[in-house]
Structure formats: structure tokens, C-alpha cells
Design a protein around this motif. Structure first.
Motif, PDB file in Angstrom:
ATOM      1  N   GLY A 119     -21.914   3.551 -23.904  1.00  0.00           N
ATOM      2  CA  GLY A 119     -20.888   2.627 -24.356  1.00  0.00           C
ATOM      3  C   GLY A 119     -20.936   1.304 -23.612  1.00  0.00           C
ATOM      4  O   GLY A 119     -21.541   1.187 -22.551  1.00  0.00           O
ATOM      5  N   GLY A 120     -20.287   0.295 -24.185  1.00  0.00           N
ATOM      6  CA  GLY A 120     -20.233  -1.023 -23.573  1.00  0.00           C
ATOM      7  C   GLY A 120     -18.835  -1.365 -23.105  1.00  0.00           C
ATOM      8  O   GLY A 120     -17.842  -1.029 -23.762  1.00  0.00           O
ATOM      9  N   THR A 121     -18.751  -2.033 -21.961  1.00  0.00           N
ATOM     10  CA  THR A 121     -17.445  -2.400 -21.400  1.00  0.00           C
ATOM     11  C   THR A 121     -16.656  -3.277 -22.360  1.00  0.00           C
ATOM     12  O   THR A 121     -15.441  -3.111 -22.516  1.00  0.00           O
ATOM     13  N   LEU A 122     -17.316  -4.224 -23.015  1.00  0.00           N
ATOM     14  CA  LEU A 122     -16.595  -5.111 -23.932  1.00  0.00           C
ATOM     15  C   LEU A 122     -16.010  -4.345 -25.109  1.00  0.00           C
ATOM     16  O   LEU A 122     -14.892  -4.637 -25.560  1.00  0.00           O
ATOM     17  N   ASP A 123     -16.727  -3.354 -25.621  1.00  0.00           N
ATOM     18  CA  ASP A 123     -16.213  -2.554 -26.730  1.00  0.00           C
ATOM     19  C   ASP A 123     -14.956  -1.793 -26.311  1.00  0.00           C
ATOM     20  O   ASP A 123     -14.010  -1.649 -27.094  1.00  0.00           O
ATOM     21  N   LYS A 124     -14.946  -1.313 -25.078  1.00  0.00           N
ATOM     22  CA  LYS A 124     -13.764  -0.602 -24.593  1.00  0.00           C
ATOM     23  C   LYS A 124     -12.573  -1.540 -24.505  1.00  0.00           C
ATOM     24  O   LYS A 124     -11.460  -1.210 -24.939  1.00  0.00           O
ATOM     25  N   LEU A 125     -12.807  -2.733 -23.966  1.00  0.00           N
ATOM     26  CA  LEU A 125     -11.713  -3.689 -23.831  1.00  0.00           C
ATOM     27  C   LEU A 125     -11.206  -4.172 -25.179  1.00  0.00           C
ATOM     28  O   LEU A 125     -10.019  -4.471 -25.337  1.00  0.00           O
ATOM     29  N   GLU A 126     -12.093  -4.256 -26.158  1.00  0.00           N
ATOM     30  CA  GLU A 126     -11.661  -4.709 -27.479  1.00  0.00           C
ATOM     31  C   GLU A 126     -10.846  -3.666 -28.227  1.00  0.00           C
ATOM     32  O   GLU A 126     -10.295  -3.959 -29.296  1.00  0.00           O
ATOM     33  N   ALA A 127     -10.723  -2.458 -27.670  1.00  0.00           N
ATOM     34  CA  ALA A 127      -9.764  -1.497 -28.212  1.00  0.00           C
ATOM     35  C   ALA A 127      -8.331  -1.892 -27.886  1.00  0.00           C
ATOM     36  O   ALA A 127      -7.387  -1.345 -28.462  1.00  0.00           O
ATOM     37  N   ILE A 128      -8.164  -2.843 -26.957  1.00  0.00           N
ATOM     38  CA  ILE A 128      -6.838  -3.355 -26.607  1.00  0.00           C
ATOM     39  C   ILE A 128      -6.468  -4.444 -27.605  1.00  0.00           C
ATOM     40  O   ILE A 128      -7.188  -5.438 -27.733  1.00  0.00           O
ATOM     41  N   PRO A 129      -5.368  -4.317 -28.322  1.00  0.00           N
ATOM     42  CA  PRO A 129      -4.992  -5.342 -29.306  1.00  0.00           C
ATOM     43  C   PRO A 129      -4.845  -6.721 -28.647  1.00  0.00           C
ATOM     44  O   PRO A 129      -4.170  -6.862 -27.628  1.00  0.00           O
ATOM     45  N   GLY A 130      -5.523  -7.702 -29.207  1.00  0.00           N
ATOM     46  CA  GLY A 130      -5.390  -9.077 -28.745  1.00  0.00           C
ATOM     47  C   GLY A 130      -6.305  -9.487 -27.614  1.00  0.00           C
ATOM     48  O   GLY A 130      -6.436 -10.688 -27.336  1.00  0.00           O
ATOM     49  N   TYR A 131      -6.943  -8.545 -26.940  1.00  0.00           N
ATOM     50  CA  TYR A 131      -7.784  -8.881 -25.784  1.00  0.00           C
ATOM     51  C   TYR A 131      -8.975  -9.706 -26.253  1.00  0.00           C
ATOM     52  O   TYR A 131      -9.704  -9.317 -27.160  1.00  0.00           O
ATOM     53  N   GLN A 132      -9.201 -10.858 -25.617  1.00  0.00           N
ATOM     54  CA  GLN A 132     -10.270 -11.772 -25.994  1.00  0.00           C
ATOM     55  C   GLN A 132     -11.406 -11.704 -24.972  1.00  0.00           C
ATOM     56  O   GLN A 132     -11.204 -12.028 -23.801  1.00  0.00           O
ATOM     57  N   VAL A 133     -12.562 -11.303 -25.434  1.00  0.00           N
ATOM     58  CA  VAL A 133     -13.729 -11.271 -24.538  1.00  0.00           C
ATOM     59  C   VAL A 133     -14.554 -12.546 -24.639  1.00  0.00           C
ATOM     60  O   VAL A 133     -15.328 -12.864 -23.735  1.00  0.00           O
ATOM     61  N   ASP A 134     -14.408 -13.269 -25.733  1.00  0.00           N
ATOM     62  CA  ASP A 134     -15.168 -14.509 -25.943  1.00  0.00           C
ATOM     63  C   ASP A 134     -14.265 -15.699 -25.633  1.00  0.00           C
ATOM     64  O   ASP A 134     -13.443 -16.106 -26.471  1.00  0.00           O
ATOM     65  N   ILE A 135     -14.387 -16.249 -24.445  1.00  0.00           N
ATOM     66  CA  ILE A 135     -13.539 -17.355 -24.021  1.00  0.00           C
ATOM     67  C   ILE A 135     -14.416 -18.477 -23.458  1.00  0.00           C
ATOM     68  O   ILE A 135     -15.589 -18.273 -23.166  1.00  0.00           O
ATOM     69  N   SER A 136     -13.807 -19.638 -23.302  1.00  0.00           N
ATOM     70  CA  SER A 136     -14.542 -20.776 -22.759  1.00  0.00           C
ATOM     71  C   SER A 136     -14.747 -20.610 -21.258  1.00  0.00           C
ATOM     72  O   SER A 136     -14.054 -19.823 -20.597  1.00  0.00           O
ATOM     73  N   ALA A 307      -3.072  -9.254 -19.880  1.00  0.00           N
ATOM     74  CA  ALA A 307      -2.140 -10.221 -20.464  1.00  0.00           C
ATOM     75  C   ALA A 307      -2.742 -11.618 -20.500  1.00  0.00           C
ATOM     76  O   ALA A 307      -2.578 -12.356 -21.484  1.00  0.00           O
ATOM     77  N   ALA A 308      -3.460 -11.998 -19.438  1.00  0.00           N
ATOM     78  CA  ALA A 308      -4.049 -13.332 -19.381  1.00  0.00           C
ATOM     79  C   ALA A 308      -5.124 -13.532 -20.441  1.00  0.00           C
ATOM     80  O   ALA A 308      -5.367 -14.670 -20.874  1.00  0.00           O
ATOM     81  N   LEU A 309      -5.743 -12.443 -20.876  1.00  0.00           N
ATOM     82  CA  LEU A 309      -6.801 -12.538 -21.876  1.00  0.00           C
ATOM     83  C   LEU A 309      -6.325 -12.123 -23.264  1.00  0.00           C
ATOM     84  O   LEU A 309      -7.137 -11.811 -24.137  1.00  0.00           O
ATOM     85  N   GLY A 310      -5.014 -12.135 -23.482  1.00  0.00           N
ATOM     86  CA  GLY A 310      -4.457 -11.978 -24.818  1.00  0.00           C
ATOM     87  C   GLY A 310      -3.919 -10.624 -25.176  1.00  0.00           C
ATOM     88  O   GLY A 310      -3.394 -10.430 -26.281  1.00  0.00           O
ATOM     89  N   GLY A 311      -4.028  -9.642 -24.284  1.00  0.00           N
ATOM     90  CA  GLY A 311      -3.550  -8.301 -24.579  1.00  0.00           C
ATOM     91  C   GLY A 311      -2.079  -8.132 -24.251  1.00  0.00           C
ATOM     92  O   GLY A 311      -1.433  -9.027 -23.704  1.00  0.00           O
ATOM     93  N   PRO A 312      -1.518  -6.955 -24.565  1.00  0.00           N
ATOM     94  CA  PRO A 312      -0.095  -6.702 -24.309  1.00  0.00           C
ATOM     95  C   PRO A 312       0.199  -6.569 -22.816  1.00  0.00           C
ATOM     96  O   PRO A 312      -0.556  -5.920 -22.082  1.00  0.00           O
ATOM     97  N   ALA A 313       1.293  -7.165 -22.385  1.00  0.00           N
ATOM     98  CA  ALA A 313       1.646  -7.150 -20.967  1.00  0.00           C
ATOM     99  C   ALA A 313       2.043  -5.758 -20.488  1.00  0.00           C
ATOM    100  O   ALA A 313       1.970  -5.471 -19.286  1.00  0.00           O
ATOM    101  N   ASP A 314       2.478  -4.879 -21.410  1.00  0.00           N
ATOM    102  CA  ASP A 314       2.965  -3.556 -21.009  1.00  0.00           C
ATOM    103  C   ASP A 314       1.966  -2.449 -21.317  1.00  0.00           C
ATOM    104  O   ASP A 314       2.353  -1.290 -21.465  1.00  0.00           O
TER     105      ASP A 314
END
Length: 430
Positions: A119-136, A307-314
Motif C-alpha cells: 500500500g501507499g501512504t498517500l492512498d491511506k491519507l486520501e481515505a480521510i475526507p478532504g485531506y489534500q496530498v497535492d499542495i503547493s 486539519a491543516a491539510l483539509g481533513g476533519p479536525a475531530d
């Protein structure tokens, strides 16, 4: 300045190695397109069959690092990271990054996606609603400075030569080259501007390196090359004859990481703490990784990063409200009682891919809900009330196939001897 890669390829083919000028020409041509796909494939095959030598390996790593942006940081603590060569149930990054941040380090973790049985770390993080892996780059810098860690994808400006060569290696059958693996891993990590790097080199049935000798050769190449290029580097060779966590699959592994951050023990927590301690040592920091788990400081850093990358704070307080769940959950029962003596861990990874939790090709879509949970570990006993695993599937038919695959991957017998998680610790001066 020559722009013709053919003499460089011929030099390697004839056993005369790779020098810095040749490495720079190849890396530059990979990045700007002046090296064709055919030439890149010939280069990769020449390196695979004849080798580049340690000098050529380091030169290629440096040239690929310098083919794009190399980040420079001005932060009040050391910039540290780790890299794993890939395994099943390996969510160490999600635990280690906030642990280090809570102890004064900064972790600009550039991660990848899964391809094949791991598995890939980014795929795991993208299971979090709103989490952005592609940022400036600017946003990346802001989150690292504010939170202490950020786990994101590489921008197009980070090691572009590696991005192209990586795909060509897969197509040309040259993935196994020690020199190319080393350059690929380190070029991206060193382009992140690290001041210390720890490698987790997996060894066993679920790893790229199946044997201790292969794992040690890779670990020593990585440590020596990273250190020669100015980044203090260390490696642990760790067991991948069984899944690291008791879960495999994106949302399920996120739950395992959250449990580890909440203080639940187990192999995932143990290895995360061991790798964190080596990172701290390289960065000249003192502190107890287990203490920031126990106090909740590491969990708080993870929550802030999400939260800083767009996911839910809770997310950590209420993961069930945010992480997707599969509609079909079925138990995998053993044919007879017994202790787990061995596991075909790669087969478990392929079972997750077949459920839709991984990729066969780079563009495949992933179902974050599916996977395996409650996996028994080697030495544990299965009984009628204690299945080998729980399958989380999208359909009953997929669950049926996964049950058969998981049952076939487990081997039962008399209770085996305990096995170590960390097989070897390799430092630059060994």
C-alpha cells in the motif's frame, strides 16, 4: 557540453561504470525529454546488468536529486524523515511524523502511492475526507513550520528525473537494480532538504527483499550513499514475514495508526518508536517517543496536520464518523485449530488489491473501505471463536474470493519460536 546519452550507456554496458558527468547528462535528459524512452530503458538495463559502482550510484543519486528543486529550510529544529521499502500493514509514517514533530523535529514527508502488493501512504491519507496530498510548495512549507510535519505528494519540481525513470524501469523489467533503487529512493528524500534520514528496509515474504542478504545489501547501499551525499543516514532491517499492523487496506490501516497514536501497543507501535528514536539520534534531539504517545502530544500533532491539510479536525476523536466502512464483513476461519507458523504476506497484499484496495496499474481507482482486519500474527492460535482475519469487502463475491486467498496464505502447526521485529541496525560507520 555533450547531450548524447549513447556513450554513457555504452560505457556502463562495457563495464566501465558511470561518472558524474554521465550521470548528470542522463538525469538532465530524463527531466527535459532529450533522453528518449528507448535510451532510458537501455540505460536502466545496462545499470541492472553491469552495475554503476558505488561512485556511479552516488553520482546518479545526486544528479537525479538536482534534476529539479532542492528544498532549503530555515527552521528552529532538525529536518528529519524516514522511508520504508514497502510492506503490508505498514503505517509507521502516520505515527512517526507526529511523534518527531512533538519532540522538536520537522518532518517534510514526501510520500508515494501504492503499486503492486504494498500500500501507499498517500492512498491511506486520501481515505480521510478532504485531506489534500497535492499542495503547493508554499503551503507545504507553511504546514511543516506551523505543525512540525506534513505528509504530501511530490510536486512536479521534485526529482523529475526519477519520476520518469521510475515508470520506465517498470516497463523495461529493471526494477530490481540495486543502483537504481538507491537513486530512486534517495533522490526524492534528499531533494526535500533533510538533515537526517532513517531507512526501514523490509525483509521477508511480504517485502521486495525476500532474503536477509538482499535486504542488507540494499540497506548498506542506502546508508553509504545518503551519508556520502551529506545526509546522515541509518537503516533498520525489519521483519516482513507477517503484516506489521493487524490490518491491511487504506481506511483500516488509518484506524490502526490512530490506535497506535492513542497508546495501543503492538508491532506497529514498537517499530514506530524504534525508528523515531533513531531519527532523533541523527538530529541530535533528546526525548522519549513513548512519552509523547502516552501524553497525547503525538496524537494532537497528527490531528493538527490532518486539519491543516483539509481533513476533519475531530478525526482522532471520532474516526467512525469520517472513515469509510465496507458493507460486507466476513470472518476467515481456519480448517482446524492450531498456531500460525508462517504467512505468505505477499499473498495477503494481493488479496487486498483484488478487493479493490490497491492498484494493478498506476491509474486504477482504489476503494478505501476494503481490506483485512484482525489479522492473526505468527505464534498466535486460531480457534473456532478466533478467526484468522476479518475480510472487509464491497460485495459478497469479492469477500468469498478474499476468504479463500487469506486462508491459503496462513500455515498452521505447532507454536513456533518468537521472532524479532528488528533484524539488524546499520549505521554509516559499520
Amino acid at each position: 557540453m555533450s547531450t548524447d546519452p549513447r556513450p554513457v550507456i555504452a560505457r556502463i554496458r562495457d563495464g566501465r561504470g558511470l561518472d558524474a558527468a554521465g550521470a548528470a547528462l542522463i538525469a538532465r535528459g530524463l527531466a527535459d525529454g532529450s533522453v528518449s524512452d528507448a535510451q532510458a530503458g537501455a540505460f536502466a538495463m545496462a545499470v541492472l546488468t553491469r552495475g554503476a559502482g558505488q561512485g556511479g550510484r552516488a553520482a546518479l543519486t545526486a544528479a537525479m536529486r538536482d534534476s529539479g528543486d532542492v528544498l532549503v529550510w530555515d527552521l528552529p529544529g532538525p529536518v528529519l524523515d524516514k522511508h520504508s521499502t514497502g510492506g503490508i500493514g505498514d503505517t509507521v509514517s502516520l505515527v512517526l511524523a507526529p511523534v518527531l514533530a512533538a519532540l522538536g523535529a520537522y518532518v517534510p514527508m514526501i510520500s508515494g502511492r501504492g503499486l503492486g502488493h504494498t500500500g501507499g501512504t498517500l492512498d491511506k491519507l486520501e481515505a480521510i475526507p478532504g485531506y489534500q496530498v497535492d499542495i503547493s510548495e508554499g503551503e507545504f512549507r507553511r504546514v511543516v513550520a506551523d505543525v512540525g510535519c506534513a505528509i504530501v505528494s511530490a510536486t512536479g519540481e521534485i526529482a523529475p528525473a526519477d519520476r520518469r525513470l521510475y515508470a520506465i524501469r517498470d516497463e523495461s523489467g529493471t526494477v530490481e537494480s540495486l543502483d537504481l533503487i538507491t537513486a530512486s529512493i534517495l533522490s526524492k528524500k534528499l531533494a526535500a532538504g533533510l538533515q537526517g534520514l532513517v531507512l526501514d528496509v523490509k525483509c521477508g515474504s511480504g517485502a521486495f527483499s525476500k532474503t536477509p542478504d538482499a535486504a542488507e545489501a540494499l540497506a548498506r547501499a542506502l546508508v553509504r550513499t545518503g551519508t556520502e551525499l551529506g545526509c546522515p543516514t541509518r537503516a533498520l532491517i525489519t521483519d516482513m514475514d507477517q503484516p506489521l499492523a493487524r490490518a491491511a487496506g487504506n481506511a483500516l490501516e488509518l484506524r490502526a495508526a490512530i490506535a497506535a497514536l492513542r497508546g495501543e501497543g503492538g508491532a506497529l507501535a514498537d517499530l514506530s518508536l524504534a525508528l523515531s528514536a533513531r531519527c532523533l539520534d541523527l538530529g541530535g534531539l533528546t526525548g522519549d517517543p513513548s512519552a509523547v504517545i502516552a501524553s497525547g502530544a503525538a496524537a494532537e500533532r497528527f490531528a493538527r496536520m490532518v486539519a491543516a491539510l483539509g481533513g476533519p479536525a475531530d478525526l482522532l476523536d471520532n474516526p467512525d464518523a469520517h472513515l469509510p466502512a465496507a458493507p460486507v464483513i466476513r470472518a476467515v476461519h481456519a480448517v482446524r485449530p492450531g498456531h500460525v507458523t508462517s504467512i505468505d504476506t505477499e499473498a495477503l497484499g494481493h488479496a487486498v488489491v483484488a478487493l479493490g484496495g490497491g492498484r494493478v496499474q498506476a491509474g486504477d481507482r482504489i476503494d478505501p473501505r476494503v481490506g483485512l482486519a484482525d489479522l492473526l500474527r505468527i505464534g498466535e492460535e486460531t480457534r473456532s471463536d478466533r478467526p484468522l482475519a476479518m475480510v472487509h469487502a464491497a460485495t459478497e463475491a469479492q469477500a468469498d474470493r478474499a476468504i479463500r486467498a487469506v486462508a491459503a496464505a496462513y500455515h498452521l502447526g505447532e507454536a513456533p519460536k518468537a521472532r524479532p521485529l528488528i533484524l539488524k541496525d546499520i549505521a554509516a560507520d559499520d
